[in-house]
Design a protein around this motif. Sequence first.
Motif, PDB file in Angstrom:
ATOM      1  N   GLU A 138       0.806  -1.217   0.000  1.00 62.19           N
ATOM      2  CA  GLU A 138       0.000   0.000   0.000  1.00 62.19           C
ATOM      3  C   GLU A 138       0.840   1.270   0.000  1.00 62.19           C
ATOM      4  OE1 GLU A 138      -2.815  -0.428   3.194  1.00 62.19           O
ATOM      5  OE2 GLU A 138      -4.098  -1.757   1.989  1.00 62.19           O
ATOM      6  N   ASP A 139       2.159   1.142  -0.110  1.00 61.40           N
ATOM      7  CA  ASP A 139       3.061   2.294  -0.105  1.00 61.40           C
ATOM      8  C   ASP A 139       3.243   2.791  -1.547  1.00 61.40           C
ATOM      9  OD1 ASP A 139       5.046   4.173   0.088  1.00 61.40           O
ATOM     10  OD2 ASP A 139       6.406   2.937   1.284  1.00 61.40           O
ATOM     11  N   PRO A 140       2.771   4.009  -1.875  1.00 63.04           N
ATOM     12  CA  PRO A 140       2.915   4.511  -3.251  1.00 63.04           C
ATOM     13  C   PRO A 140       4.365   4.765  -3.641  1.00 63.04           C
ATOM     14  CG  PRO A 140       2.025   6.213  -1.800  1.00 63.04           C
ATOM     15  CD  PRO A 140       2.039   4.949  -1.013  1.00 63.04           C
ATOM     16  N   GLN A 165      -5.091  -5.748  -9.083  1.00 60.90           N
ATOM     17  CA  GLN A 165      -5.632  -4.786  -8.114  1.00 60.90           C
ATOM     18  C   GLN A 165      -6.971  -5.259  -7.567  1.00 60.90           C
ATOM     19  OE1 GLN A 165      -5.131  -1.323 -10.811  1.00 60.90           O
ATOM     20  NE2 GLN A 165      -4.177  -0.300  -9.077  1.00 60.90           N
ATOM     21  N   THR A 216      -5.535  -2.253  -0.813  1.00 61.76           N
ATOM     22  CA  THR A 216      -5.530  -1.280  -1.902  1.00 61.76           C
ATOM     23  C   THR A 216      -4.086  -1.053  -2.307  1.00 61.76           C
ATOM     24  OG1 THR A 216      -7.505  -0.207  -0.996  1.00 61.76           O
ATOM     25  CG2 THR A 216      -6.221   1.025  -2.629  1.00 61.76           C
ATOM     26  N   VAL A 217      -3.655  -1.744  -3.358  1.00 65.56           N
ATOM     27  CA  VAL A 217      -2.248  -1.679  -3.763  1.00 65.56           C
ATOM     28  C   VAL A 217      -1.967  -0.325  -4.412  1.00 65.56           C
ATOM     29  CG1 VAL A 217      -0.434  -2.745  -5.145  1.00 65.56           C
ATOM     30  CG2 VAL A 217      -2.191  -4.166  -4.075  1.00 65.56           C
ATOM     31  N   ALA A 218      -0.899   0.305  -3.983  1.00 59.79           N
ATOM     32  CA  ALA A 218      -0.469   1.583  -4.550  1.00 59.79           C
ATOM     33  C   ALA A 218       0.940   1.414  -5.114  1.00 59.79           C
ATOM     34  CB  ALA A 218      -0.488   2.677  -3.476  1.00 59.79           C
ATOM     35  N   GLY A 219       1.346   2.369  -5.936  1.00 55.05           N
ATOM     36  CA  GLY A 219       2.710   2.352  -6.436  1.00 55.05           C
ATOM     37  C   GLY A 219       2.915   1.567  -7.710  1.00 55.05           C
ATOM     38  N   TYR A 220       1.826   1.178  -8.378  1.00 53.64           N
ATOM     39  CA  TYR A 220       2.007   0.516  -9.664  1.00 53.64           C
ATOM     40  C   TYR A 220       2.560   1.535 -10.662  1.00 53.64           C
ATOM     41  CZ  TYR A 220      -0.003  -4.159  -9.083  1.00 53.64           C
ATOM     42  OH  TYR A 220      -0.225  -5.476  -8.738  1.00 53.64           O
ATOM     43  N   ARG A 245      -6.227   2.839 -13.711  1.00 53.29           N
ATOM     44  CA  ARG A 245      -6.592   2.982 -12.302  1.00 53.29           C
ATOM     45  C   ARG A 245      -8.056   3.400 -12.145  1.00 53.29           C
ATOM     46  NH1 ARG A 245      -1.077   4.695 -12.143  1.00 53.29           N
ATOM     47  NH2 ARG A 245      -1.569   6.862 -12.645  1.00 53.29           N
ATOM     48  N   ARG A 247     -11.664   1.224 -10.633  1.00 54.32           N
ATOM     49  CA  ARG A 247     -12.648   1.719  -9.662  1.00 54.32           C
ATOM     50  C   ARG A 247     -14.061   1.654 -10.238  1.00 54.32           C
ATOM     51  NH1 ARG A 247      -9.887   7.098  -7.090  1.00 54.32           N
ATOM     52  NH2 ARG A 247     -11.847   7.080  -5.890  1.00 54.32           N
ATOM     53  N   ASP A 278     -12.161  13.014  -6.272  1.00 53.33           N
ATOM     54  CA  ASP A 278     -11.299  12.686  -5.131  1.00 53.33           C
ATOM     55  C   ASP A 278     -10.842  13.943  -4.402  1.00 53.33           C
ATOM     56  OD1 ASP A 278     -11.545  10.022  -5.777  1.00 53.33           O
ATOM     57  OD2 ASP A 278      -9.603   9.889  -6.803  1.00 53.33           O
TER      58      ASP A 278
END
Length: 933
Positions: free
Chosen positions: A416-418, A431, A440-444, A540, A544, A873
């Motif tokens: 989850e770390d961008p 995802q 919620t995977v971040a950093g892709y 992304r 959603r 957002d």
Amino acid sequence: MSTSLLLVDGSSYLYRAYHALPDLRGPGGLPTGAVHGMVAMLKRLREQFPAAHAACVFDASGPTFRDALYPAYKAQRSAMPEDLRRQIEPIHEVVRLLGWPVIVQPGIEADDVIGTLARAAAARGETVVISTGDKDLAQLVDVHVSLINTMSGERLDPDGVQAKFGVPPERIVDYLTLMGDAVDNVPGVEKVGPKTAAKWIAEHGSLDGVIAAAPSIKGVAGEKLREALDWLPTARSLVTVKCDCDLAPSLPGWPAWDGLVWQDAPAEALLDFYARHGFRTWGKELAGALGVELPAVAPASPAATPAEGEAAPATPPAADAADAAPLIPPIGTPVHECITSWEAFERWFARLQAAELVALDTETDSLDSLRARIVGLSFSVQPGEACYIPLAHDYPGAPEQLPLQAVLDRLRPWLEDPARAKLGQHIKYDQHVFANHGLTVAGYAHDTLLQSYVLEAHKAHSLESLASRHLNRTGLSYEQVAGKGAQQIPFAQVDLDTATRYSGEDSDMTLHVHQVLWPQLQQAPRLREVYERIEMPASRVLQRIERHGVLIDSALLGQQSRELAERMLALEAKAYELAGQPFNLGSPKQIGEILFSQQKLPVLKKTASGAPSTDEEVLEKLAADHPLPATILAHRSLAKLKGTYTDKLPGMVNPATGRVHTHYAQAVAVTGRLASSDPNLQNIPIRTAEGRRIREAFIAPPGHVLVSCDYSQIELRIMAHLSGDPALVRAFEQGLDVHRATASEVFGVPVDQVSPEQRRYAKTINFGLIYGMGAFGLASALGIEQKAAKDYIERYFDRFAGVKRYMDTIREQAREQGYVETFFGRRVHLPEIRGGNGPRRTAAERQAINAPMQGTAADLIKLAMVAVQDQLDAEGRASRMVMQVHDELVLEVPEAELDWVKAEVPARMAGVAQLAVPLLAEPGVGRNWDEAH
């Protein structure tokens, strides 16, 4: 076993090299992709299979005995693409410079030369390796002869041929005769494919045995076999490789082997070739070995200066894109580790935390991304190395595995770390899978699927295809791992050793592919912008949209299904009455019998088998004058709505959410448009009342409404921008009804005096011409004489001369470079525009006109999705995008946010790009999609 003779099917590989590599160019701008691919393959082959004798064989131009035997032989093949034709001479040159004997013999195909050489060598007891991608040459395999496919790494000996084709090498000719060869335009037995051909040969021993048994073979395939009996001897002659050719004209000393020894070409000449064609890495290696400097490279030919206000043409990547690295980064023997202890996990976790970029992949229990659960995870930090963490394998004797939730909890901060850069192949799926477990995977940072799509949208983008095309690597297929059909097992039942290799290859090869594709994007700034600004952010947002889904009124759909069924029964009864008898309205054969044999209606078109066609186009033409075809069409339309939507949609509702969750595929359409599936929201008909009613079942929840924001006449606005036509630009700048304005120009009447009929004609002309429609198509669309349609087109182009100039210019550009570009720089490749036959080339020219507009519209709607999501957002809004269909965004909006959405979303959509004419997005509001649209 050592190799005595190494033969290369040069004609097979030059095509494969051309299509496998990107549009590489040398210092003078000449294409070099096929040359580069051939050199890489030949260098690697010589290292892998050192042999005393060798030859690289190419087809000569001109006819062979097969053309005399069957004039239609290879007749359907497109002409060689001009960019490939320009590379033939340098390919022959460099093959000789690399020391390979080259054979090109007029009147004899490369396959026959190879067959003659292979049989002669085998008769002497020598070992022969043939490097080819052509299945026809499998007929040459025996204890002395094997095939190697350098693109896939596959090697075929007699057992391999049997395993791959289901027949032994000595029956490949029989197999090909029954199947036919579509590549060479050799018909076989209609309805007979690989399985049937292999089955018949196994049952009857040979082609002659099949022919003898033809009277007793049942079914449609048996009927087709009996119809083809007279043709089969000719087919057998066409697919049989001739192995007794006189090679003396092209091979000095034949039948002696003096002409098949490695040649000692001067290294300086090879060094000069590398310099001339921009192969800097190979040139530096060779220059270093010789102790000399790499020769200076001649400057590239000056490019034409773009006119003021025009974008400069994109520059293809240089021939040797990585100045100090080979095209394919090298790896050693792949090492894939199975992680079943916390000690091993922590060791790898430390590597993940230290790595600049990590490739990861999920193994799951389902292809449904919203329901799939994790079975295992794999990670790679450098090509050739990967780990697999099994988490839910369950089979007798399965080793103990780390607990799923504990592993996910340990990985959560990193996932989850961008700031932790991650890479995947089709990251949207992964995802969803992680989200199913609350992550919620971040950093892709990268997606190799999208990298490939941006670079070469017209090719395949599966990891298997990318690894084969760009790495010359092949891995285990899912069917090899889990079986297929009814025998396929869940991934959780795959043993850990096999799962480790399979999943490790997925993450390892993804990272390896990235190292090849990313430098190409970096050297093409406009393509890189499409990738980074459009495709990655859109992925992304789409994830959603898919995850939220859209609410469906299943009860309403059930009611519509019942009503459709009643109407279908009434139409069926009417059709029986008109036909004078009952018949199956779903049977083309029965429909054809009644329409053409009994009612004697005119036959407008025939099927491939020669039967009168009853397709939709034919029925529509007949329906203009005859009631029965019109009734059949109406029944078909309702049956399609009922089967595809009103019956099917309720079953697609996710029980956990009460919604349907469509899948948006990014890497499908070459223009950049999204494809919707399961369910397909883009194909719901809107031109009929029944089709529009289906949209009534897409609803807003209590306290919400649906808002549809649709770009207005987007492709015509893009045409105005691209063409710069003053009259078209002026119409949009002044906010005029563009179809009325067009009618005013074409028919020479004031705008306020344009009749509805004239506006309808103008609308058809406007949209028809941007799809490359000619006089014949316009005449058909308007129901007028072709001469009148021609006059309308000429009048249009006289009034809108800028549009005509644009169309002529873009066609010429497409022919010159093989692709067209959107406003943002996306390339739409048109392989047939230079090498296709007449109809295919004409279709490619039409696509050249439309693709920049359709592609730009696709880019705009993706940018709009991203801009709207960013604004939602940023302001913490509760409104959600639930659908994207063509040029339309649909949002589910709390009533309290309605005014904001109606004002802000169209403004964001209109502001994503500055064209020569204003973009306009118009909102609609309703309790369901039909009301809002």
